[in-house]
Design an enzyme around this catalytic site. Structure first.
Site, PDB file in Angstrom:
ATOM      1  N   HIS A 310       0.887  -1.167   0.013  1.00 53.38           N
ATOM      2  CA  HIS A 310      -0.536   0.166   0.165  1.00 53.38           C
ATOM      3  C   HIS A 310       1.015   1.203  -0.125  1.00 53.38           C
ATOM      4  O   HIS A 310       2.132   1.490   0.142  1.00 53.38           O
ATOM      5  CB  HIS A 310      -0.734  -0.660   0.746  1.00 53.38           C
ATOM      6  CG  HIS A 310      -2.442   0.492   1.176  1.00 53.38           C
ATOM      7  ND1 HIS A 310      -2.102   2.076   1.597  1.00 53.38           N
ATOM      8  CD2 HIS A 310      -3.281   0.868   0.827  1.00 53.38           C
ATOM      9  CE1 HIS A 310      -2.942   2.867   1.021  1.00 53.38           C
ATOM     10  NE2 HIS A 310      -4.072   1.987   1.097  1.00 53.38           N
ATOM     11  N   ASP A 368      -7.716  -5.209  -0.163  1.00 57.50           N
ATOM     12  CA  ASP A 368      -8.542  -5.773  -1.520  1.00 57.50           C
ATOM     13  C   ASP A 368      -8.162  -7.128  -1.331  1.00 57.50           C
ATOM     14  O   ASP A 368      -8.860  -8.226  -1.500  1.00 57.50           O
ATOM     15  CB  ASP A 368      -8.303  -5.694  -2.453  1.00 57.50           C
ATOM     16  CG  ASP A 368      -8.368  -4.184  -3.030  1.00 57.50           C
ATOM     17  OD1 ASP A 368      -7.565  -3.075  -3.159  1.00 57.50           O
ATOM     18  OD2 ASP A 368      -9.618  -3.518  -2.979  1.00 57.50           O
TER      19      ASP A 368
HETATM   20  C1  SDX Z   1      -5.963  -0.153  -3.094  1.00 56.01           C
HETATM   21  O1  SDX Z   1      -4.213   4.589  -2.050  1.00 56.01           O
HETATM   22  C2  SDX Z   1      -5.036   4.244  -1.295  1.00 56.01           C
HETATM   23  O2  SDX Z   1      -5.471   4.512  -0.198  1.00 56.01           O
HETATM   24  C3  SDX Z   1      -6.275   2.943  -2.651  1.00 56.01           C
HETATM   25  C4  SDX Z   1      -7.113   1.608  -0.854  1.00 56.01           C
HETATM   26  C5  SDX Z   1      -8.214   2.891  -1.515  1.00 56.01           C
HETATM   27  O3  SDX Z   1      -8.782   1.831  -0.501  1.00 56.01           O
HETATM   28  O4  SDX Z   1      -8.652   4.063  -2.530  1.00 56.01           O
HETATM   29  O5  SDX Z   1      -6.526   1.258  -0.243  1.00 56.01           O
HETATM   30  C6  SDX Z   1      -7.107   0.763  -2.306  1.00 56.01           C
HETATM   31  O6  SDX Z   1      -5.931   0.801  -4.407  1.00 56.01           O
HETATM   32  C7  SDX Z   1      -4.850  -0.767  -2.140  1.00 56.01           C
HETATM   33  C8  SDX Z   1      -4.168  -1.340  -3.048  1.00 56.01           C
HETATM   34  C9  SDX Z   1      -4.663  -2.546  -4.609  1.00 56.01           C
HETATM   35  N1  SDX Z   1      -3.800  -2.895  -5.219  1.00 56.01           N
HETATM   36  C10 SDX Z   1      -2.526  -3.927  -4.891  1.00 56.01           C
HETATM   37  O7  SDX Z   1      -3.054  -4.814  -4.043  1.00 56.01           O
HETATM   38  C11 SDX Z   1      -1.317  -4.288  -5.871  1.00 56.01           C
HETATM   39  C12 SDX Z   1      -0.649  -4.878  -6.011  1.00 56.01           C
HETATM   40  N2  SDX Z   1       0.334  -3.886  -4.513  1.00 56.01           N
HETATM   41  C13 SDX Z   1       1.086  -2.471  -5.504  1.00 56.01           C
HETATM   42  O8  SDX Z   1       1.005  -3.399  -6.838  1.00 56.01           O
HETATM   43  C14 SDX Z   1       1.867  -1.816  -4.501  1.00 56.01           C
HETATM   44  O9  SDX Z   1       1.526  -2.265  -3.117  1.00 56.01           O
HETATM   45  C15 SDX Z   1       0.191  -0.395  -4.626  1.00 56.01           C
HETATM   46  C16 SDX Z   1      -0.028  -0.118  -6.065  1.00 56.01           C
HETATM   47  C17 SDX Z   1      -0.682  -0.988  -4.045  1.00 56.01           C
HETATM   48  C18 SDX Z   1       1.377   0.526  -4.204  1.00 56.01           C
HETATM   49  O10 SDX Z   1       2.826   0.842  -4.353  1.00 56.01           O
HETATM   50  P1  SDX Z   1       3.400   1.610  -4.208  1.00 56.01           P
HETATM   51  O11 SDX Z   1       3.629   3.018  -3.257  1.00 56.01           O
HETATM   52  O12 SDX Z   1       4.380   2.960  -5.495  1.00 56.01           O
HETATM   53  O13 SDX Z   1       4.792   0.752  -4.262  1.00 56.01           O
HETATM   54  P2  SDX Z   1       6.089   0.501  -4.937  1.00 56.01           P
HETATM   55  O14 SDX Z   1       5.107  -0.377  -6.065  1.00 56.01           O
HETATM   56  O15 SDX Z   1       6.847   1.494  -5.568  1.00 56.01           O
HETATM   57  O16 SDX Z   1       6.495  -0.522  -4.339  1.00 56.01           O
HETATM   58  C19 SDX Z   1       8.000  -0.203  -3.581  1.00 56.01           C
HETATM   59  C20 SDX Z   1       8.527  -1.266  -3.551  1.00 56.01           C
HETATM   60  C21 SDX Z   1       8.742  -2.177  -4.468  1.00 56.01           C
HETATM   61  O17 SDX Z   1      10.466  -2.910  -4.639  1.00 56.01           O
HETATM   62  P3  SDX Z   1      11.540  -2.164  -5.218  1.00 56.01           P
HETATM   63  O18 SDX Z   1      11.558  -1.793  -6.602  1.00 56.01           O
HETATM   64  O19 SDX Z   1      11.809  -1.348  -3.382  1.00 56.01           O
HETATM   65  O20 SDX Z   1      12.558  -3.881  -5.117  1.00 56.01           O
HETATM   66  O21 SDX Z   1       7.614  -2.814  -2.640  1.00 56.01           O
HETATM   67  C22 SDX Z   1       7.269  -3.823  -3.948  1.00 56.01           C
HETATM   68  C23 SDX Z   1       7.897  -2.478  -5.336  1.00 56.01           C
HETATM   69  O22 SDX Z   1       8.174  -3.963  -6.598  1.00 56.01           O
HETATM   70  N3  SDX Z   1       6.163  -4.223  -3.555  1.00 56.01           N
HETATM   71  C24 SDX Z   1       5.606  -5.093  -4.295  1.00 56.01           C
HETATM   72  C25 SDX Z   1       4.110  -5.277  -3.922  1.00 56.01           C
HETATM   73  N4  SDX Z   1       3.488  -3.741  -3.964  1.00 56.01           N
HETATM   74  C26 SDX Z   1       5.140  -3.368  -3.776  1.00 56.01           C
HETATM   75  N5  SDX Z   1       6.028  -6.279  -4.760  1.00 56.01           N
HETATM   76  C27 SDX Z   1       5.372  -7.667  -4.393  1.00 56.01           C
HETATM   77  N6  SDX Z   1       4.368  -7.281  -4.770  1.00 56.01           N
HETATM   78  C28 SDX Z   1       3.680  -6.516  -4.078  1.00 56.01           C
HETATM   79  N7  SDX Z   1       1.800  -6.398  -3.953  1.00 56.01           N
END
Ligand code: SDX
Length: 434
Positions: A310, A368
């Site tokens: 998140h 989710d």
């Molecule tokens: C919602 O914003 C809100 O409030 C949203 C929400 C709401 O109520 O409106 O809470 C609802 O959208 C919840 C999120 C649902 N999405 C998912 O579950 C999709 C999977 N999650 C990710 O794609 C990710 O965690 C996000 C999109 C939710 C957040 O992305 P960020 O903040 O841009 O984080 P990032 O991509 O910079 O990740 C930081 C690190 C990275 O690794 P490094 O490059 O540092 O090595 O964490 C890793 C990412 O690769 N990472 C994950 C991951 N989420 C982040 N690695 C594996 N699996 C994951 N799910």
């Protein structure tokens, strides 16, 4: 600016040989921000923050999140209290009207929702023109956008916002149920005046002339909780979209239709559907969830463990804990405790939370991760899970649209950029081009 917004100090920025002083503001919960509204006029520079990871777009009185302490408040009330003590209609009233309703106010709001639950009969023909496999999110955003044609606001949209809010909350529920019935060729079931908001939705979805739907109070309670937990979440992607589109002084229907489209994305609200598809795939693969965890950790693999991580919560998502409990209650009530996908989800969560990759990046299950298991147990099809998210998020979107529209320092949202393209080039007529 909101009254709970006070200068608590200054930040100094040194640019070349000059030091500029910028005010630091503090919100009611102690959050602090550097006010950069004069940065460009005083220094000629802008800030750059792709994805707005560190940028506040506004002040707001609606929702407070603390991602470190797993805190979520709507208008100052904790999500735990609201999910435990209220109905979704009460919380929708709170988000939109800034206060919990009295009994008289709640009865009046329920009557409004009932009065606005029917769609204009001409709108119902729209469903016949979508292809059978049309995405329910595409149908929803199209139908919400077209509500403006049937209910054009008067000159001052704020004057009619109370009715518009009730109209949206009630008609979107009807649109969601009707799109499900229509996509399956089932006869439409109309809203009934004597059913609660959630019971009415379930009845419109699953009642049939040949098999009456038996309202299950545990399921109704779980649906109330799910919608409450999705009610608002400050400046998430879809809410920020509603505010961005609305800032051009677009009507609330078009602004919310834009929010629906932003929510559709698998990184945002579309994740609940993607979680279910991921769990189904793991189940088909003999329950081998460790393979998916390794894929998620592989920097060369774009796969992410959906339902994890998140932007704000770097600790447990408080909503996830409540949903997980509701999950157990619903599956027990429906005698589905041995749902294989729930078992996989729980094992996946346990293993991921003890894995260094997830611990290091502070990745926890989000709202989710478990919600789809409840929707599926209720009988809601996977391709409607994000529609359910939109139904819950509606009061938050409406509240933010109104707050943005009323804000004294509201202006059209228009971010800047840093250009990195080619410098000025001499024009080449087409006959001389290679
Ligand atoms: C919602 O914003 C809100 O409030 C949203 C929400 C709401 O109520 O409106 O809470 C609802 O959208 C919840 C999120 C649902 N999405 C998912 O579950 C999709 C999977 N999650 C990710 O794609 C990710 O965690 C996000 C999109 C939710 C957040 O992305 P960020 O903040 O841009 O984080 P990032 O991509 O910079 O990740 C930081 C690190 C990275 O690794 P490094 O490059 O540092 O090595 O964490 C890793 C990412 O690769 N990472 C994950 C991951 N989420 C982040 N690695 C594996 N699996 C994951 N799910």
């Amino acid at each position: 600016m909101s009254e709970k917004y006070k200068i608590c100090g200054n930040a100094e920025v040194r640019i070349d040989d000059q030091v500029f002083t910028l005010p630091v503001f503090e919100g009611s919960e102690g959050e602090r921000a550097i006010d950069i509204r004069k940065l460009r006029s005083e220094t000629g520079l802008i800030t750059l923050d792709s994805g707005y990871m560190n940028t506040g777009s506004c002040t707001s009185n609606i929702t407070f999140l603390d991602g470190e302490k797993s805190v979520l408040h709507y208008r100052g009330y904790s999500i735990e209290d609201l999910a435990d003590q209220c109905s979704f209609v009460e919380v929708a009233y709170l988000l939109i009207h800034s206060k919990l309703p009295t009994n008289v106010e709640l009865d009046g709001f329920k009557r409004q929702l009932n009065d606005h639950s029917i769609l204009h009969e001409d709108m119902i023909h729209f469903f016949d023109r979508f292809p059978p496999a049309a995405s329910p999110m595409s149908i929803l955003s199209s139908m919400v956008n077209s509500l403006h044609n049937f209910y054009p606001e008067m000159d001052d949209p704020l004057e009619t916002l109370n009715i518009t809010a009730a109209r949206l909350l009630s008609k979107v529920r009807t649109i969601a149920a009707f799109s499900y019935k229509k996509s399956n060729g089932y006869p439409l079931v109309y809203p009934r005046f004597n059913l609660s908001y959630c019971a009415n939705f379930l009845n419109m979805m699953f009642d049939s002339p040949v098999r009456p739907y038996l309202i299950n109070d545990v399921v109704v309670d779980a649906l109330n909780k799910l919608l409450i937990l999705h009610g608002d979440h400050e400046q998430n992607c879809s809410t920020a979209t509603v505010r961005m589109v609305g800032s051009a002084r677009v009507n609330v229907y078009a602004s919310i239709s834009a929010g629906i489209n932003a929510l559709w994305g698998p990184l945002h609200g579309g994740a609940n559907q993607a979680v279910m598809e991921m769990l189904e795939e793991i189940h088909q693969d003999g329950g081998n969830y460790r393979k998916f965890i390794e894929k998620a950790k592989d920097p060369d693999d774009p796969f992410r463990l959906v339902g994890f991580g998140h932007r704000v919560y770097k600790s447990h998502d408080p909503r996830c804990r409540i949903i997980k409990k509701a999950c157990d209650d619903v599956l027990k009530s429906l005698q589905m405790e041995d749902d294989p996908l729930l078992a996989i989800a729980k094992e996946l969560e346990e293993v991921a939370l003890s894995d260094e990759y997830f611990i290091e990046r502070r990745l926890y299950p989000n709202v989710d991760f478990y919600s789809g298991i409840i929707y599926r147990a209720i009988g809601i099809p996977t391709n409607m899970f994000t529609v359910m998210f939109a139904l819950g998020r509606l009061p938050g979107w409406i509240a933010h649209w109104e707050e943005m529209w009323k804000s004294p320092d509201a202006r059209i949202s228009r971010p800047r950029q840093i250009y990195t393209g080619p410098l000025l080039r001499k024009f080449v007529p087409i006959e001389e081009r290679e």
